[in-house]
Design a protein around this motif. Structure first.
Motif, short mmCIF file in Angstrom:
data_model
loop_
_atom_site.label_atom_id
_atom_site.label_comp_id
_atom_site.label_asym_id
_atom_site.label_seq_id
_atom_site.Cartn_x
_atom_site.Cartn_y
_atom_site.Cartn_z
N ARG A 615 48.22 -112.18 34.42
CA ARG A 615 48.29 -113.85 36.04
C ARG A 615 48.89 -115.01 35.26
NH1 ARG A 615 41.66 -113.91 38.27
NH2 ARG A 615 43.59 -112.53 39.43
N LEU A 616 49.77 -115.37 36.27
CA LEU A 616 50.32 -116.68 35.38
C LEU A 616 49.49 -118.21 35.47
CD1 LEU A 616 54.12 -116.14 35.48
CD2 LEU A 616 51.98 -115.36 33.88
N ARG A 617 48.78 -118.38 35.17
CA ARG A 617 47.91 -119.86 35.87
C ARG A 617 48.57 -121.17 35.23
NH1 ARG A 617 42.78 -118.89 37.04
NH2 ARG A 617 42.33 -117.10 35.89
N THR A 618 49.06 -122.03 36.60
CA THR A 618 50.06 -123.41 37.28
C THR A 618 49.10 -123.76 37.69
OG1 THR A 618 52.40 -123.93 37.44
CG2 THR A 618 51.65 -122.17 38.92
N PRO A 619 49.70 -125.43 36.99
CA PRO A 619 48.69 -126.71 37.78
C PRO A 619 49.66 -126.47 39.06
CG PRO A 619 50.01 -127.26 36.16
CD PRO A 619 50.03 -126.13 35.75
N GLY A 620 50.68 -125.73 39.82
CA GLY A 620 51.75 -126.49 40.80
C GLY A 620 52.75 -125.67 40.65
N PRO A 621 53.41 -125.86 41.65
CA PRO A 621 55.01 -124.96 41.96
C PRO A 621 55.73 -125.86 40.43
CG PRO A 621 54.27 -125.77 43.55
CD PRO A 621 53.91 -127.18 42.71
N VAL A 622 56.41 -124.14 40.69
CA VAL A 622 57.01 -124.20 39.33
C VAL A 622 58.58 -123.49 39.37
CG1 VAL A 622 57.51 -123.56 36.88
CG2 VAL A 622 55.68 -124.16 37.33
N PRO A 623 60.03 -124.41 39.69
CA PRO A 623 61.29 -123.77 39.79
C PRO A 623 61.70 -122.16 38.72
CG PRO A 623 61.50 -125.79 37.84
CD PRO A 623 60.17 -126.04 38.50
N ARG A 624 61.11 -122.20 37.63
CA ARG A 624 61.37 -121.05 36.79
C ARG A 624 60.59 -120.88 35.82
NH1 ARG A 624 66.84 -119.00 35.22
NH2 ARG A 624 66.74 -117.72 33.48
N ILE A 625 60.12 -119.85 35.69
CA ILE A 625 59.38 -119.07 34.83
C ILE A 625 60.06 -117.81 34.24
CG2 ILE A 625 56.85 -118.35 34.40
CD1 ILE A 625 56.18 -120.25 36.14
N THR A 626 59.54 -117.86 33.02
CA THR A 626 60.51 -117.15 31.68
C THR A 626 59.27 -116.45 30.95
OG1 THR A 626 62.52 -118.08 31.77
CG2 THR A 626 62.21 -115.98 30.05
N LEU A 627 59.06 -114.57 31.01
CA LEU A 627 58.52 -114.63 30.29
C LEU A 627 59.52 -113.49 29.24
CD1 LEU A 627 55.57 -112.63 32.99
CD2 LEU A 627 55.51 -114.05 31.19
N VAL A 628 58.44 -114.35 28.22
CA VAL A 628 59.15 -113.15 26.61
C VAL A 628 58.52 -112.58 25.70
CG1 VAL A 628 60.67 -113.26 24.71
CG2 VAL A 628 61.13 -114.95 26.85
N TRP A 629 58.42 -111.55 25.24
CA TRP A 629 58.00 -110.57 24.42
C TRP A 629 58.21 -111.65 22.77
CZ3 TRP A 629 57.72 -108.14 19.74
CH2 TRP A 629 56.22 -107.86 19.29
N GLU A 630 57.33 -112.02 22.68
CA GLU A 630 57.70 -112.87 20.75
C GLU A 630 56.33 -111.92 19.59
OE1 GLU A 630 57.80 -117.23 21.38
OE2 GLU A 630 59.19 -116.94 22.30
N HIS A 631 57.26 -111.75 18.45
CA HIS A 631 56.19 -111.18 17.85
C HIS A 631 55.07 -111.86 17.42
CE1 HIS A 631 55.41 -108.58 14.58
NE2 HIS A 631 56.45 -107.72 14.83
N PRO A 632 53.86 -111.52 17.38
CA PRO A 632 52.92 -112.08 17.61
C PRO A 632 52.27 -112.03 15.84
CG PRO A 632 52.05 -110.37 18.34
CD PRO A 632 53.14 -110.17 18.16
#
Length: 632
Positions: A615-632
């Motif tokens: 689930r992505l929470r955003t305050p408003g419209p976003v032109p582009r969202i990128t999801l990346v797995w980064e070593h935690p």
């Protein structure tokens, strides 16, 4: 006690020629694994190995190598299968050799690099056994005989099965252990830079190949230390500590993930099965005869090795003799424990038995060498054995009669897709698209069935199922296998439940086998058969599910791209509650950009999926969202 090993290849370099003959013989047998014609082109072409779990390792090796180049970790998040799942050192641990082959072979998906890596690995088998013999202090001729024994062990039915299944990690760790133990004896008798470097290199390889195998050497190393430590000074102790560090420290980058994700699997009630009793583990004479059944020569070689151990001890190589004996006994006990413990797969004892024999191979070869030497036929006999293997490797006739006579099993791998599989790939390309997932029917496994792990490489589609039927990770719960969906009989699913399932996982097509599975999907109102094919004599039906395709469950976004590097959404607009729900499993370490967008999770409302979705929470419209797995 002598100051240095004698009668080796430095003193008698002619034995290097005989050793090279053994390696060349192994090269012929290895080429036969890629086709009876022994053509080098079969190794370098683009046909993937489809036997056993090779496709899975090739797929994960490609992903892991790409992730390592980008993030210096082989762990990654793969959205192409199971609605997103973590590829970790635990699943799939057997892909580490493939990752190494892929790193050395260049960027991208390269089946030829994987096959070349397998070929080179096979060449290392006689080299490893020859090195083990030299570690035990045996003369050059006995080392050549050990290499010949190693070739026979490497092609015995038990090891050939492991090779067919793609268990290069186990084979590699076992080979490293078989060399490590006699070199421990060398270190006890002749400590110095040479033995330290060899042992450090073997520890590095062993830990990388399979940590559990290397942890199994701990009792041997402990006994070795308790026996030999009082005889040496601080430098010897520091050297042993350096050997240990050389194995663990360079592998720490992935061992941390190996420990972290060890329990990331589906819980099972069978996990708590108690250990068997002592008498069950010890077994009877028939149990030990069964362990020898798949080994070259059956019980003959172990019996010869017992006499060889006595001769090795009498020759002054006492540490090598008793270490080989302790290692072999420990391996046999491990095999018996595996056979008596119900939780352990039935084929595990067969995997461990060749390791026990590998520990004894130098002693057995030395026993044969001593008999031949006293008959004044040692040199001639050793050369004849090497030449005999060369004949088997390169001049065997149709049907491989010489190979069968010597117990060598080299039936070729399954290489490349069959005409039926190519037709199925073409049908997927023609009738499906990247806008939704394909539900893949994991019917009962048989030879060549695991080729489906390579589907994303050839179709650029996302799948539910098809990755690995033996996987125990929770992310694989959303599967269609053996006429069961999510572990529940498919015939019990109502049309409304199937609709919810297809919505939740964004299923747009179903590939199913004949029988009741195809019959049930044929009755689903929105399913339409768009292709009827066959594979291995079994009917295969491709159904199209008529529905609006979207990986976005709530809110709005354009699904631009998704791979193991990143997932890109454009024109993102949240719903009235300020979030966008995705048909993707959540995984610790996923990061979202821009940073003001927050990543959360939500559960399956039916409670069938044990893993939450993103689930992505955003305050408003976003032109582009990128999801990346980064070593935690």
């Amino acid at each position: 006690m002598t100051e240095a090993p004698t009668n080796g290849f430095r003193e008698q370099p002619a034995w290097l020629v005989a050793a090279a003959v053994v390696v060349v013989a192994q090269a012929g047998l290895a080429l036969a694994l890629f086709g009876p014609a022994r053509q080098w082109s079969a190794v370098t072409d683009d046909r993937p190995v489809l036997s056993g779990r090779h496709p899975l390792h090739l797929y994960h090796g490609t992903l892991g190598a790409s992730a390592f180049r980008d993030h210096r970790t082989a762990t990654c998040y793969d959205p192409a299968f199971q609605a997103g799942y973590p590829k970790t050192p635990v699943f799939d641990g057997g892909s580490r050799p493939a990752e190494l082959f892929a790193l050395l072979g260049g960027r991208g998906y390269r089946p030829a690099a994987y096959k070349f890596g397998v070929f080179v690995f096979l060449l290392l088998i006689p080299v490893g056994f020859i090195a083990a013999a030299r570690g035990a202090g045996l003369p050059g001729g006995a080392a050549v005989l050990t290499g010949c024994f190693g070739v026979l062990i490497g092609w015995c039915p038990a090891v050939r099965f492991m090779l067919e299944e793609g268990q290069l990690d186990l084979l590699g760790a076992g080979l490293a252990a078989a060399v490590f133990v006699p070199w421990l004896g060398r270190y006890a008798k002749h400590p110095g830079p040479e033995s330290c470097l060899v042992l450090a290199g073997l520890a590095l390889i062993g830990w990388y190949a399979h940590p559990l195998v290397w942890l199994g050497l701990f009792p041997i190393v402990l006994v070795f230390y308790l026996v030999c430590a009082p005889q040496h000074g601080p430098g010897w102790h520091l050297g042993l500590a350096g050997i240990t560090s050389a194995g663990i420290v360079p592998n720490a980058w992935w061992l941390v993930d190996w420990g972290k994700y060890w329990w990331l699997r589906q819980p099972s009630a069978e996990d708590n099965i108690p250990l068997p009793g002592v008498f069950e583990v010890l077994g009877g004479p028939g149990d030990y005869a069964n362990l020898c059944a798949g080994l070259p020569g059956g019980p003959v070689v172990p019996l010869v090795a017992i006499g060889g151990l006595v001769l090795v001890w009498a020759a002054g190589h006492r540490a090598a003799a008793w270490l080989a004996f302790v290692a072999a006994v420990l391996a046999v006990l491990t095999a018996r424990l595996s056979a008596a413990w119900p939780r352990v797969p039935a084929d595990v004892p067969g995997r461990v038995a060749p390791l026990a024999l590998a520990f004894l191979a130098p002693a057995a070869a030395f026993g044969v060498w001593e008999v031949l030497r006293r008959a004044h036929a040692a040199k001639v006999g050793s050369v004849l054995v090497a030449v005999g293997l060369l004949t088997v490797g390169w001049a065997d006739g149709p049907g491989a009669p010489l190979a069968h006579a010597t117990g060598v099993h080299t039936p070729p791998f399954v290489l490349g897709f069959t005409a039926e599989q190519q037709q199925l790939l073409a049908a997927i390309d023609a009738h499906t698209g990247p806008s939704a997932r394909i539900l893949w029917d994991d019917a009962e496994a048989r030879s060549g069935r695991s080729w489906s792990a390579l589907l994303p490489m050839y179709t650029n589609r996302a799948y539910l199922g098809g990755l690995d039927t033996e996987s125990e990770i929770e992310h694989g719960h959303c599967a269609l296998a053996d006429q069961r969906l999510n572990g529940r009989p498919l015939v019990e699913w109502t049309d409304a439940e199937l609709t919810d399932f297809c919505e939740w996982y964004n299923v747009g097509w179903v590939v199913c086998r004949g029988g009741s599975t195809a019959e049930r999907w044929g009755k689903y109102p929105t399913a339409k058969a768009v292709a009827r094919l066959s594979e291995g004599g079994q009917p295969v039906v491709l159904f199209k599910i008529t529905r609006n395709h979207s990986f976005v469950l709530k809110g709005y976004a354009v699904w631009t791209s998704a791979d193991a590097q990143r997932i890109v959404l454009t024109d993102v607009r949240p719903n009235a509650d300020g979030y966008v729900d995705l048909s993707l499993h959540v995984f610790e370490g996923l990061r979202v950009y821009p940073s003001y967008v927050k990543i959360d999770s939500f559960p399956d409302p039916t409670g069938r999926d044990p893993i939450n979705h993103i689930r992505l929470r955003t305050p408003g419209p976003v032109p582009r969202i990128t999801l990346v797995w980064e070593h935690p």
